[in-house]
Write a protein that holds these residues in place. Structure first.
Motif, PDB file in Angstrom:
ATOM      1  N   VAL A  33      -2.219 -30.283   7.594  1.00  8.47           N
ATOM      2  CA  VAL A  33      -3.355 -29.361   7.575  1.00  8.47           C
ATOM      3  C   VAL A  33      -3.788 -29.035   6.146  1.00  8.47           C
ATOM      4  CG1 VAL A  33      -2.832 -28.369   9.824  1.00  8.47           C
ATOM      5  CG2 VAL A  33      -1.795 -27.376   7.786  1.00  8.47           C
ATOM      6  N   SER A  34      -2.849 -29.038   5.208  1.00  6.70           N
ATOM      7  CA  SER A  34      -3.238 -28.807   3.812  1.00  6.70           C
ATOM      8  C   SER A  34      -4.042 -29.985   3.279  1.00  6.70           C
ATOM      9  CB  SER A  34      -2.001 -28.562   2.947  1.00  6.70           C
ATOM     10  OG  SER A  34      -1.187 -29.717   2.897  1.00  6.70           O
ATOM     11  N   ASP A  35      -3.687 -31.204   3.690  1.00  9.67           N
ATOM     12  CA  ASP A  35      -4.460 -32.380   3.275  1.00  9.67           C
ATOM     13  C   ASP A  35      -5.854 -32.382   3.891  1.00  9.67           C
ATOM     14  OD1 ASP A  35      -2.335 -33.239   1.798  1.00  9.67           O
ATOM     15  OD2 ASP A  35      -1.581 -34.640   3.305  1.00  9.67           O
ATOM     16  N   MET A  36      -6.028 -31.688   5.000  1.00 12.34           N
ATOM     17  CA  MET A  36      -7.332 -31.623   5.648  1.00 12.34           C
ATOM     18  C   MET A  36      -8.196 -30.506   5.082  1.00 12.34           C
ATOM     19  SD  MET A  36      -6.373 -32.326   9.642  1.00 12.34           S
ATOM     20  CE  MET A  36      -8.103 -32.406  10.083  1.00 12.34           C
ATOM     21  N   GLY A  37      -7.714 -29.800   4.093  1.00 16.27           N
ATOM     22  CA  GLY A  37      -8.508 -28.749   3.475  1.00 16.27           C
ATOM     23  C   GLY A  37      -8.389 -27.405   4.142  1.00 16.27           C
ATOM     24  N   VAL A  38      -7.446 -27.239   5.104  1.00 17.16           N
ATOM     25  CA  VAL A  38      -7.249 -25.957   5.784  1.00 17.16           C
ATOM     26  C   VAL A  38      -5.783 -25.555   5.655  1.00 17.16           C
ATOM     27  CG1 VAL A  38      -7.780 -24.641   7.852  1.00 17.16           C
ATOM     28  CG2 VAL A  38      -8.961 -26.781   7.433  1.00 17.16           C
ATOM     29  N   PRO A  39      -5.289 -25.234   4.469  1.00 12.81           N
ATOM     30  CA  PRO A  39      -3.877 -24.848   4.333  1.00 12.81           C
ATOM     31  C   PRO A  39      -3.595 -23.530   5.037  1.00 12.81           C
ATOM     32  CG  PRO A  39      -5.060 -24.426   2.294  1.00 12.81           C
ATOM     33  CD  PRO A  39      -6.020 -25.150   3.185  1.00 12.81           C
ATOM     34  N   ILE A  40      -2.354 -23.359   5.436  1.00 14.18           N
ATOM     35  CA  ILE A  40      -1.953 -22.152   6.158  1.00 14.18           C
ATOM     36  C   ILE A  40      -0.969 -21.363   5.307  1.00 14.18           C
ATOM     37  CG2 ILE A  40      -2.315 -23.219   8.409  1.00 14.18           C
ATOM     38  CD1 ILE A  40       0.686 -23.625   8.625  1.00 14.18           C
ATOM     39  N   SER A  41      -0.857 -20.087   5.613  1.00 15.52           N
ATOM     40  CA  SER A  41       0.092 -19.215   4.934  1.00 15.52           C
ATOM     41  C   SER A  41       1.395 -19.148   5.735  1.00 15.52           C
ATOM     42  CB  SER A  41      -0.502 -17.813   4.778  1.00 15.52           C
ATOM     43  OG  SER A  41      -0.725 -17.236   6.055  1.00 15.52           O
ATOM     44  N   ILE A  42       2.395 -18.464   5.178  1.00 15.70           N
ATOM     45  CA  ILE A  42       3.659 -18.299   5.892  1.00 15.70           C
ATOM     46  C   ILE A  42       3.437 -17.513   7.183  1.00 15.70           C
ATOM     47  CG2 ILE A  42       5.940 -17.241   5.770  1.00 15.70           C
ATOM     48  CD1 ILE A  42       6.102 -17.927   2.895  1.00 15.70           C
ATOM     49  N   PHE A  43       2.550 -16.528   7.132  1.00 15.69           N
ATOM     50  CA  PHE A  43       2.260 -15.765   8.343  1.00 15.69           C
ATOM     51  C   PHE A  43       1.640 -16.652   9.422  1.00 15.69           C
ATOM     52  CE2 PHE A  43      -0.678 -13.177  10.892  1.00 15.69           C
ATOM     53  CZ  PHE A  43       0.222 -12.270  11.440  1.00 15.69           C
ATOM     54  N   ASP A  44       0.718 -17.547   9.023  1.00 12.00           N
ATOM     55  CA  ASP A  44       0.142 -18.481   9.995  1.00 12.00           C
ATOM     56  C   ASP A  44       1.224 -19.370  10.598  1.00 12.00           C
ATOM     57  OD1 ASP A  44      -2.392 -17.487   9.513  1.00 12.00           O
ATOM     58  OD2 ASP A  44      -2.764 -18.890   7.878  1.00 12.00           O
ATOM     59  N   LEU A  45       2.148 -19.836   9.762  1.00 14.86           N
ATOM     60  CA  LEU A  45       3.239 -20.675  10.262  1.00 14.86           C
ATOM     61  C   LEU A  45       4.101 -19.906  11.255  1.00 14.86           C
ATOM     62  CD1 LEU A  45       4.951 -23.268  10.179  1.00 14.86           C
ATOM     63  CD2 LEU A  45       6.134 -22.310   8.187  1.00 14.86           C
ATOM     64  N   ARG A  46       4.397 -18.655  10.976  1.00 12.95           N
ATOM     65  CA  ARG A  46       5.204 -17.854  11.896  1.00 12.95           C
ATOM     66  C   ARG A  46       4.483 -17.672  13.235  1.00 12.95           C
ATOM     67  NH1 ARG A  46       5.673 -12.690   8.523  1.00 12.95           N
ATOM     68  NH2 ARG A  46       6.457 -11.868  10.522  1.00 12.95           N
ATOM     69  N   CYS A  47       3.152 -17.457  13.193  1.00 11.13           N
ATOM     70  CA  CYS A  47       2.395 -17.315  14.437  1.00 11.13           C
ATOM     71  C   CYS A  47       2.396 -18.608  15.241  1.00 11.13           C
ATOM     72  CB  CYS A  47       0.964 -16.887  14.121  1.00 11.13           C
ATOM     73  SG  CYS A  47       0.810 -15.231  13.413  1.00 11.13           S
ATOM     74  N   ILE A  48       2.288 -19.742  14.559  1.00  9.53           N
ATOM     75  CA  ILE A  48       2.299 -21.028  15.258  1.00  9.53           C
ATOM     76  C   ILE A  48       3.672 -21.278  15.884  1.00  9.53           C
ATOM     77  CG2 ILE A  48       2.113 -23.523  14.913  1.00  9.53           C
ATOM     78  CD1 ILE A  48      -0.008 -22.947  12.790  1.00  9.53           C
ATOM     79  N   VAL A  49       4.742 -20.923  15.158  1.00  4.92           N
ATOM     80  CA  VAL A  49       6.096 -21.098  15.706  1.00  4.92           C
ATOM     81  C   VAL A  49       6.286 -20.216  16.940  1.00  4.92           C
ATOM     82  CG1 VAL A  49       8.541 -20.715  15.228  1.00  4.92           C
ATOM     83  CG2 VAL A  49       7.093 -21.818  13.518  1.00  4.92           C
ATOM     84  N   LYS A  50       5.771 -18.988  16.893  1.00  4.98           N
ATOM     85  CA  LYS A  50       5.864 -18.108  18.066  1.00  4.98           C
ATOM     86  C   LYS A  50       5.124 -18.719  19.255  1.00  4.98           C
ATOM     87  CE  LYS A  50       4.137 -13.681  19.797  1.00  4.98           C
ATOM     88  NZ  LYS A  50       5.131 -13.609  20.860  1.00  4.98           N
ATOM     89  N   SER A  51       3.932 -19.248  19.000  1.00  3.77           N
ATOM     90  CA  SER A  51       3.178 -19.875  20.086  1.00  3.77           C
ATOM     91  C   SER A  51       3.921 -21.082  20.642  1.00  3.77           C
ATOM     92  CB  SER A  51       1.799 -20.288  19.573  1.00  3.77           C
ATOM     93  OG  SER A  51       1.059 -20.934  20.575  1.00  3.77           O
ATOM     94  N   TYR A  52       4.592 -21.816  19.772  1.00  2.00           N
ATOM     95  CA  TYR A  52       5.373 -22.974  20.221  1.00  2.00           C
ATOM     96  C   TYR A  52       6.536 -22.544  21.120  1.00  2.00           C
ATOM     97  CZ  TYR A  52       8.903 -26.666  19.847  1.00  2.00           C
ATOM     98  OH  TYR A  52       9.868 -27.607  20.131  1.00  2.00           O
TER      99      TYR A  52
END
Length: 668
Positions: free
Chosen positions: A86-105
């Motif tokens: 996602v960072s290579d696609m120009g939409v990098p995420i923060s640690i908070f975004d990563l935590r939200c994605i892990v929760k959704s997973y």
């Protein structure tokens, strides 16, 4: 003794952190088993507990070093790869975004983790995750890039160089020029200074303003610069504005202080052309596709002097503009340093704005400060932009991954990351910027005079046709309403037609449309107008306006004889007011003197177009931009004689008696 206050809980401690990896431990065990080092010496040398070494030698602990992670190695590896994607696609995420994605997973998998509150990883997990994968992931400050710049992709760059290569073939480096203007703001340099540690709002007392000065720069691929061209805001030009400017500097002025088409024509003809004509052979000038840079006058001069005018792709100057890429950054740094030093002088501390006469002297110091590296920076800028020598791959390497292989990356993103991208990435890059007019310019290909002249002629023709057709339609509908009013009252329509022949045709076409709709004879006005909107779209009514008049039978009959009289009847002024009469009109409860410039019949109402004067002090003047709108007859109070308007001076100030205006106010 008083009661002792309970101590506050401190920071949670997790014991001694492991400072060695599993691979390091295996190498140590191998050295011990071969006898090259003893257990105590290894424990002291590598800072590993001796009991840990003993347990590993006796195979009491076969697990990896450290506490086991919540997720498996495959899952964590997937998280890392998706963050990189996602960072290579120009939409990098923060640690908070990563935590939200892990929760959704975890929620999607119906999996509960006891150490996560409501399956939401804490910030400590995110910090530990980065430490485990520090060789691949790291937090960095981002630089925002606009969506238009992000839309520049590999196809746009390749197409530009394909055409540019043919235009540039056989042209030496000293004949390839690049021009661009930049702004110099009155903002001194910022830096780190010493403050008290508990100081919440560090500030520095120093005057500054929002003033900005535009300067046009131009240079060739051999590192030669033209003298700067200054553009000031104003209508007059004064010699002291460039008294201390660098040798050869020219200046101009504009109402906005920015580059305008007339100013660019002057720069090209009086500043660039004499310098370029000293070079032998064919010449090429490269710049962005700003509309003020492209005029028929400039293109004619290019054709007369064997100069190719090439435009860069839109929103790609950060990749293909040599001055932007390699020169302006160091120039602005030197400018801020020079401005800061100037602001520190005692005689300047009381000045709020940067004077125009002082700017040229500060600019000369700025150019002198970077004189040693300016030429080499410009040459490197042409090389990095791939313009001289021509090298498309040099620019393609600077493109981010999302501009090169976005379609192939999308398929490898996991479900939760893909959902995140669909809501963020697609909404960002699919935004289209609507432009009112677009010049017929192909990036990388020279611009011709014929194409630009044909563009302006077609644009003006389209404007005039649109206005004419709109007025014809409005005239037809107004005439229809007037006809309905007369028929409902049982009176005959007076034989006074609209002002233009187009209004007559539109009226006839409108009535013929209603005849074909088979409405009942007692249909109301609202029904007829509704039927008109439903049965005929705007395009159909346009075609009807230009079609021949057909006589039809029904409740609405248009007599050919009446139409002929309406067309041939000359335009005359109606009512008590005529064209060129001086009157007093009322607008929003206030009286304004003015002059009638046109009279028009709209439906059964006579309207007057009046150009009004404006109040300046205790006198009246005609504004620079005509203040002209349409008034009804009841909004005009009276006609006044021109002799009542006494001219005071040559500036156009007029005195009108207060009694005349006061009497008008009483009429209101």
């Amino acid at each position: 003794m008083g009661r002792q206050k309970p101590s506050k809980p401190g920071t949670r401690k997790y014991g001694t952190k492991t400072r060695y990896s599993n691979d390091t431990l295996q190498k140590i065990l191998e050295e011990i088993t071969t006898g090259r080092i003893g257990q105590r010496e290894a424990a002291r040398k590598y800072n590993i507990p001796r009991q840990t070494i003993v347990n590993k030698l006796k195979n009491k602990h076969s697990c990896k070093v450290g506490r086991p992670t919540v997720f498996t190695e495959i899952e964590e590896r997937s998280f890392v790869q998706h963050c990189i994607t996602v960072s290579d696609m120009g939409v990098p995420i923060s640690i908070f975004d990563l935590r939200c994605i892990v929760k959704s997973y975890l929620d999607t998998c119906n999996r509960k983790v006891s150490c996560f509150a409501d399956n939401m990883p804490g910030w400590e997990w995110g910090k530990a995750f980065l430490e485990r994968h520090h060789s691949e992931l790291s937090q960095k400050f981002t630089v925002n890039i606009s969506r238009k710049h992000a839309a520049v992709n590999e196809d746009i760059i390749s197409t530009f160089f394909l055409k540019y290569k043919d235009e540039i073939e056989g042209v030496p480096a000293e004949n390839i020029f690049n021009f661009d203007e930049t702004g110099f703001h009155d903002i001194p340099a910022k830096g780190k200074l010493l403050f008290r540690r508990t100081y919440r709002h560090p500030e520095k007392i120093e005057n500054t303003s929002k003033s900005c000065f535009t300067v046009m720069f131009c240079g060739n691929a051999a590192g030669e610069f033209l003298p700067p061209y200054l553009i000031f805001k104003g209508k007059q030009k004064w010699t002291d504005w460039i008294y201390n400017a660098p040798p050869g500097t020219r200046m101009n002025s504009s109402d906005s202080g920015w580059m305008e088409q007339g100013v660019f024509d002057d720069w090209f003809e009086t500043h660039f052309l004499p310098f370029a004509l000293k070079k032998e052979g064919r010449r090429v000038i490269i710049g962005d596709n700003l509309s003020s840079h492209i005029s028929i006058r400039t293109l004619e001069l290019c054709e007369q002097n064997n100069i190719k005018f090439i435009c860069l792709p839109p929103n790609a100057t950060h990749l293909l503009q040599p001055l932007d890429v390699a020169y302006f950054s160091s120039l602005k740094k030197n400018w801020r340093d020079v401005l800061s030093q100037w602001r520190k002088t005692p005689e300047v501390k009381k000045k709020q704005c940067l004077p125009k006469g002082t700017f040229s002297g500060l600019l000369a110091k700025t150019l002198q400060l970077g004189e040693q590296t300016a030429s080499s920076n410009l040459v490197k800028g042409f090389e990095k932009c791939g313009l001289c020598p021509v090298n498309c791959d040099r620019v393609l390497q600077c493109l981010p991954d999302y501009a090169r292989n976005e379609s192939s990356v999308m398929g490898s993103v996991g479900a939760e990351f893909k959902k995140y991208l669909e809501t963020i990435r697609q909404s960002d890059l699919n935004v289209k910027c609507v432009k009112k007019y677009k010049l017929p310019i192909e990036p990388g290909k020279s611009v011709s005079t014929e194409d630009v002249r044909a563009f302006y002629e077609n644009r003006e023709l389209t404007r005039n046709n649109g206005r004419r057709r709109q007025s014809q339609i409005e005239g037809g509908e107004n005439e229809l309403r007037g006809e309905l009013e007369f028929q409902q009252c049982g009176t005959s329509r007076p034989r006074s037609g609209p002002k233009t022949r187009g209004g007559v045709r539109a009226r006839a076409a409108t009535l013929r449309t209603l005849n074909r709709s088979n409405l009942p004879t007692d249909a109301s006005e609202s029904c007829i107008l509704a039927e008109l909107d439903v049965t005929r779209s705007m395009t159909d009514r346009m075609e009807l306006v230009n079609s021949p008049i057909v006589i039809a039978e029904g409740n609405m009959v248009v007599e050919e004889e009446l139409l002929t009289d309406m067309v041939n009847q000359p335009s005359t002024s109606e009512g008590d007011f005529h064209v060129n009469d001086y009157v007093i009109a009322v607008y929003e409860g206030k009286c304004y003197p003015g002059k009638v410039t046109a009279v028009e019949v709209r439906g059964n109402c006579v309207t007057f177009r009046i150009s009004c004067m404006v109040k300046k002090g205790k006198y009246w003047v005609w504004p620079e931009r005509e203040d002209s709108i349409w008034y009804r007859k009841d909004c005009i109070l009276k006609k006044i004689d021109e002799s009542c308007m006494k001219h005071i001076n040559k500036r156009g100030m007029v005195h009108i008696s207060d009694d005349l205006l006061c009497s008008s106010d009483e009429d209101i």
